[in-house]
Design an enzyme around this catalytic site. Structure first.
Site, PDB file in Angstrom:
ATOM      1  N   LYS A   1       0.972  -1.052   0.003  1.00 55.97           N
ATOM      2  CA  LYS A   1      -0.054  -0.138  -0.089  1.00 55.97           C
ATOM      3  C   LYS A   1       0.932   1.391  -0.074  1.00 55.97           C
ATOM      4  O   LYS A   1       2.110   1.068   0.254  1.00 55.97           O
ATOM      5  CB  LYS A   1      -0.985  -0.083   1.168  1.00 55.97           C
ATOM      6  CG  LYS A   1      -0.321  -0.058   2.620  1.00 55.97           C
ATOM      7  CD  LYS A   1       0.657   1.375   3.195  1.00 55.97           C
ATOM      8  CE  LYS A   1       1.076   1.181   4.470  1.00 55.97           C
ATOM      9  NZ  LYS A   1       1.725   2.442   4.743  1.00 55.97           N
TER      10      LYS A   1
ATOM     11  N   ASP B   1      -2.072  -1.056  10.340  1.00 54.23           N
ATOM     12  CA  ASP B   1      -2.348  -1.119   9.105  1.00 54.23           C
ATOM     13  C   ASP B   1      -2.829  -2.440   8.500  1.00 54.23           C
ATOM     14  O   ASP B   1      -3.556  -2.274   7.520  1.00 54.23           O
ATOM     15  CB  ASP B   1      -0.969  -1.129   8.275  1.00 54.23           C
ATOM     16  CG  ASP B   1      -0.538   0.339   8.118  1.00 54.23           C
ATOM     17  OD1 ASP B   1      -1.256   1.218   8.579  1.00 54.23           O
ATOM     18  OD2 ASP B   1       0.531   0.791   7.675  1.00 54.23           O
TER      19      ASP B   1
END
Length: 279
Positions: free
Chosen positions: A8, A135
């Site tokens: 990401k 995350d």
């Protein structure tokens, strides 16, 4: 079971302040990109135990690895243990701000849940994920983009219609995430470096952690400034706590050209990869 475990980037990461529990309140948008590890997970016996292997030397394969932490947390939640074999085929560099370890942990939660008959629903998996790392939950959502609040672990999927070409550049050194957050409050901006939000159609790109990281690692602000000077670059930012810098470009061809220039500018020790956001 074999699962894709994507990286990401953070299109923005704003620190709102330090909380009473020692963590920081943030607002962030995470977008999955076209670089991914492959995670293989297999239930091999009823005798408890986890064997973890990895193709990259130096990646810990003990209890400190988030993949093992995720599997331990899953077993604790369902109240059953077994023998497991995990292999991580890593393409995402570590200590890079690209969420590789968090993505691996999410893949393990999905895989273990499916291999054991799906005893947990998504809400239960998200709860486990939030305790493993801020995350981790975003990689469990059935979306390629998510907004995170709290420590980053409170995630909601968002519609993201852009497919953004970009180039990733990670120097040879990693950045420990706790280190970056601990130094945020007392850090200062360097003169001549762009920290202000970059106004883009998909939002205001800004990263509060650039301030402490740039103060320590002067190569990174120099790299950001260089990227912003390149033809075809629309914006440049550090991802997460670094050390990866990324530049969003006008086209995939521009990303490829900037990547080639970056290899020469940064030297042989840098990891440089053109890619794009997923949608």
């Amino acid at each position: 079971m074999e699962l894709s475990s994507p990286a990401k980037i953070n299109l923005w990461l704003r620190i709102l302040g330090r909380r009473d529990d020692g963590f920081h309140e943030v607002e962030t948008r995470l977008c999955q990109i076209g670089i991914a590890d492959t995670v293989r997970i297999e239930q091999v016996s009823s005798v408890p135990g986890i064997a973890l292997t990895c193709n990259v030397p130096g990646i810990p394969v003990d209890e400190s690895n988030l993949a093992i932490k995720a599997l331990r947390a899953f077993e604790n939640k369902v109240g059953k243990t077994a023998g497991w074999r995990i292999h991580l085929e890593k393409r995402i560099p570590s200590g890079a701000g690209l969420g590789g370890g968090s993505s691996n942990a999410a893949a393990i939660l999905r895989g273990a849940n499916e291999l054991t008959g799906s005893p947990l629903n998504l809400a239960e998996l998200l709860e486990i994920a939030g305790h493993i790392g801020a995350d981790v939950p975003c990689f469990l959502l059935h979306t390629t983009a998510a907004d995170g609040t709290g420590r980053g672990e409170k995630v909601v999927p968002v519609e993201f219609s852009w497919k953004l070409p970009l180039v990733l550049i990670k120097p040879s050194f990693p950045i420990p995430t706790p280190w970056a957050y601990q130094r945020w409050r007392d850090s200062q901006e360097l003169p001549g470096v762009l920290y202000a939000p970059q106004i883009c159609p998909w939002g205001e790109m800004v990263n509060s952690l650039e301030r402490p990281v740039f103060e320590k690692h002067r190569f990174l602000p120099a790299l950001k400034t260089w990227l912003l000077e390149q033809k075809g670059v629309r914006a440049a930012l550090m991802s997460g706590s670094g050390s990866t810098m990324f530049a969003i470009t006008e086209s995939g061809a521009d990303a490829g050209e900037v990547a080639e220039k970056a290899k020469a500018w940064c030297g042989d020790t840098a990891w440089v990869q053109p890619t794009e956001t997923l949608r």
